[in-house]
Scaffold this active site. Sequence first.
Site, short mmCIF file in Angstrom:
data_model
loop_
_atom_site.label_atom_id
_atom_site.label_comp_id
_atom_site.label_asym_id
_atom_site.label_seq_id
_atom_site.Cartn_x
_atom_site.Cartn_y
_atom_site.Cartn_z
CG PHE A 10 -8.39 1.78 6.67
CD1 PHE A 10 -9.14 1.56 7.83
CD2 PHE A 10 -8.06 0.70 5.87
CE1 PHE A 10 -9.54 0.27 8.17
CE2 PHE A 10 -8.46 -0.58 6.20
CZ PHE A 10 -9.20 -0.81 7.36
CG ASP A 133 -2.33 -9.09 -1.08
OD1 ASP A 133 -2.65 -7.95 -1.47
OD2 ASP A 133 -3.17 -9.95 -0.76
CD GLU A 134 -4.17 -4.64 -4.61
OE1 GLU A 134 -4.17 -4.18 -5.75
OE2 GLU A 134 -5.01 -4.34 -3.74
CB SER A 159 -0.18 -3.55 -7.72
OG SER A 159 -0.50 -3.70 -9.08
CB ALA A 160 3.03 -0.75 -11.31
N PRO A 213 -22.92 -2.09 -5.75
CG PRO A 213 -21.50 -0.29 -6.24
CD PRO A 213 -22.49 -0.77 -5.23
CG ASN A 257 -14.48 -8.94 -4.33
OD1 ASN A 257 -13.73 -9.13 -3.36
ND2 ASN A 257 -14.08 -8.25 -5.39
CG ASP A 288 -14.27 -7.20 -13.51
OD1 ASP A 288 -14.08 -6.55 -12.47
OD2 ASP A 288 -13.85 -8.36 -13.69
CG HIS A 292 -10.98 -6.73 -10.87
ND1 HIS A 292 -12.29 -6.60 -10.53
CD2 HIS A 292 -10.29 -6.62 -9.70
CE1 HIS A 292 -12.42 -6.43 -9.23
NE2 HIS A 292 -11.20 -6.45 -8.70
N1 LIG Z 1 -6.00 -0.91 2.74
C1 LIG Z 1 -5.48 -2.11 2.52
O1 LIG Z 1 -6.22 -3.11 2.44
C2 LIG Z 1 -3.98 -2.29 2.44
C3 LIG Z 1 -3.47 -3.58 2.40
C4 LIG Z 1 -2.07 -3.75 2.36
C5 LIG Z 1 -1.24 -2.65 2.37
N2 LIG Z 1 -1.78 -1.40 2.39
C6 LIG Z 1 -0.84 -0.26 2.41
O2 LIG Z 1 -0.97 0.34 3.69
C7 LIG Z 1 -0.76 1.75 3.59
C8 LIG Z 1 -1.95 2.50 4.16
O3 LIG Z 1 -3.13 2.11 3.44
P1 LIG Z 1 -4.55 2.74 3.79
O4 LIG Z 1 -5.58 1.81 3.29
O5 LIG Z 1 -4.57 3.16 5.20
O6 LIG Z 1 -4.52 4.02 2.84
P2 LIG Z 1 -5.38 5.38 2.92
O7 LIG Z 1 -5.54 5.81 1.51
O8 LIG Z 1 -6.59 5.19 3.77
O9 LIG Z 1 -4.42 6.40 3.69
C9 LIG Z 1 -3.28 6.94 3.12
C10 LIG Z 1 -2.85 8.14 3.96
O10 LIG Z 1 -1.65 8.67 3.38
C11 LIG Z 1 -1.78 10.08 3.30
N3 LIG Z 1 -0.95 10.55 2.18
C12 LIG Z 1 -1.18 10.36 0.86
N4 LIG Z 1 -0.22 10.96 0.12
C13 LIG Z 1 0.64 11.51 1.01
C14 LIG Z 1 1.85 12.26 0.87
N5 LIG Z 1 2.35 12.54 -0.34
N6 LIG Z 1 2.50 12.68 1.98
C15 LIG Z 1 1.98 12.40 3.23
N7 LIG Z 1 0.83 11.71 3.41
C16 LIG Z 1 0.18 11.27 2.31
C17 LIG Z 1 -3.26 10.35 3.10
O11 LIG Z 1 -3.62 11.67 3.50
C18 LIG Z 1 -3.88 9.27 3.97
O12 LIG Z 1 -4.06 9.74 5.30
C19 LIG Z 1 -0.51 2.04 2.10
O13 LIG Z 1 0.87 2.13 1.90
C20 LIG Z 1 -1.09 0.83 1.40
O14 LIG Z 1 -0.41 0.58 0.19
C21 LIG Z 1 -3.12 -1.19 2.41
#
Ligand SMILES: NC(=O)c1ccc[n+]([C@@H]2O[C@H](COP(=O)([O-])OP(=O)(O)OC[C@H]3O[C@@H](n4cnc5c(N)ncnc54)[C@H](O)[C@@H]3O)[C@@H](O)[C@H]2O)c1
Length: 355
Positions: A10, A133-134, A159-160, A213, A257, A288, A292
């Site tokens: 994403f 932030d988690e 988060s851990a 949900p 939410n 829940d 959470h």
């Molecule tokens: N979504 C949020 O709200 C949010 C907020 C803060 C931080 N983050 C961080 O941002 C980053 C991206 O989040 P996102 O929501 O886009 O996640 P996502 O789950 O949509 O995408 C993760 C991507 O990583 C790839 N991936 C997973 N395991 C892999 C591996 N072993 N080797 C190579 N690629 C691998 C997946 O194929 C996927 O394309 C993460 O590190 C997440 O912790 C997300």
Amino acid sequence: MILVTGGAGFIGANFVLDWVAASAEPVLNLDALTYAGNLESLGSLAGNPRHRFVQGDIADRPLLDRLMAEHRPRAVVHFAAESHVDRSIHGPGAFIKTNVEGTFTLLEATRAHWAQLPATEKAAFRFHHVSTDEVYGSLGPGDPAFTEAHPFEPNSPYSASKAASDHLVRAWHHTYGLPVVTTNCSNNYGPYHFPEKLIPLMIVNALAGKPLPVYGDGQQVRDWLYVKDHCSAIREVLARGRVGETYNVGGWNEKPNIEIVQTVCALLDEMRPSAAGPHARLITFVADRPGHDRRYAIDARKIERELGWKPAETFETGIRKTVRWYLDNADWVAHVQSGAYRDWVATQYSERASA
Ligand SMILES: NC(=O)c1ccc[n+]([C@@H]2O[C@H](COP(=O)([O-])OP(=O)(O)OC[C@H]3O[C@@H](n4cnc5c(N)ncnc54)[C@H](O)[C@@H]3O)[C@@H](O)[C@H]2O)c1
């Protein structure tokens, strides 16, 4: 060039699209294409010489060594992760494997590459770790928002595992001198969000007339940031952030939410009214999630003070764009839901992907 990991997910996909649009510098995109990776999100880049995609795992050290030697990136922007809290409760093993062991392997491969660079390239090199932030745990209703000095108190396997990866990144800087920066961001929303997460799930279910949900009492508070604003913050920190520092990134949009769901319903009532009545009739409270967290809030004053970064979108403008995007991109949603995006990947990218 820069090496982006997880650039088919994403946030990574949004980052790669924005990067290619704004910069002449090529991107090498390494992604394992788990269920969350969707190359259809990058369809507009097919054939673009500034985007090179490689399907592979960040825990594959020989692959990383080969890519580093071949492409000599001047920076790594590390998004790749298992990212869904509910999945981490049901199967934490994948989170330890990718988020902890994968980050470790990536750090080691990056360190080996960085160590042999000439002095000027070595000084300019960056490893940008994208985190959440988690890691800071949960806040009470009147607690001040998380600053970068807040202790780590992660409560879910997700988060851990992210907290563990943040610690590894910090240690690789202090022990080996690797030039790292870390961003800890609040909840993102926007285009190309996999419909298992709150906002896209609500849009997709509401359009299908399915129940919406909502966990527990729906009073869990999160800070929400439009994904393009997260991407601009990462670009700023990568370019000008102080080495070894962490920067909180947030939207100053704390919302429970249930309010998010009601807002989505109201926008759908306006943009795609249903003959069956207001979409909010579909809201259903469900048991829940275990453990959470009640409230996250981000104090993003450091990045604003040091780098002048501020979000461009308010929640009202960002959520309107997001709902519009899902209405205009029904094919993307349908392919994700049916799994057809995997076939699309096979036909569109098989020749360009190298293992
Ligand atoms: N979504 C949020 O709200 C949010 C907020 C803060 C931080 N983050 C961080 O941002 C980053 C991206 O989040 P996102 O929501 O886009 O996640 P996502 O789950 O949509 O995408 C993760 C991507 O990583 C790839 N991936 C997973 N395991 C892999 C591996 N072993 N080797 C190579 N690629 C691998 C997946 O194929 C996927 O394309 C993460 O590190 C997440 O912790 C997300």
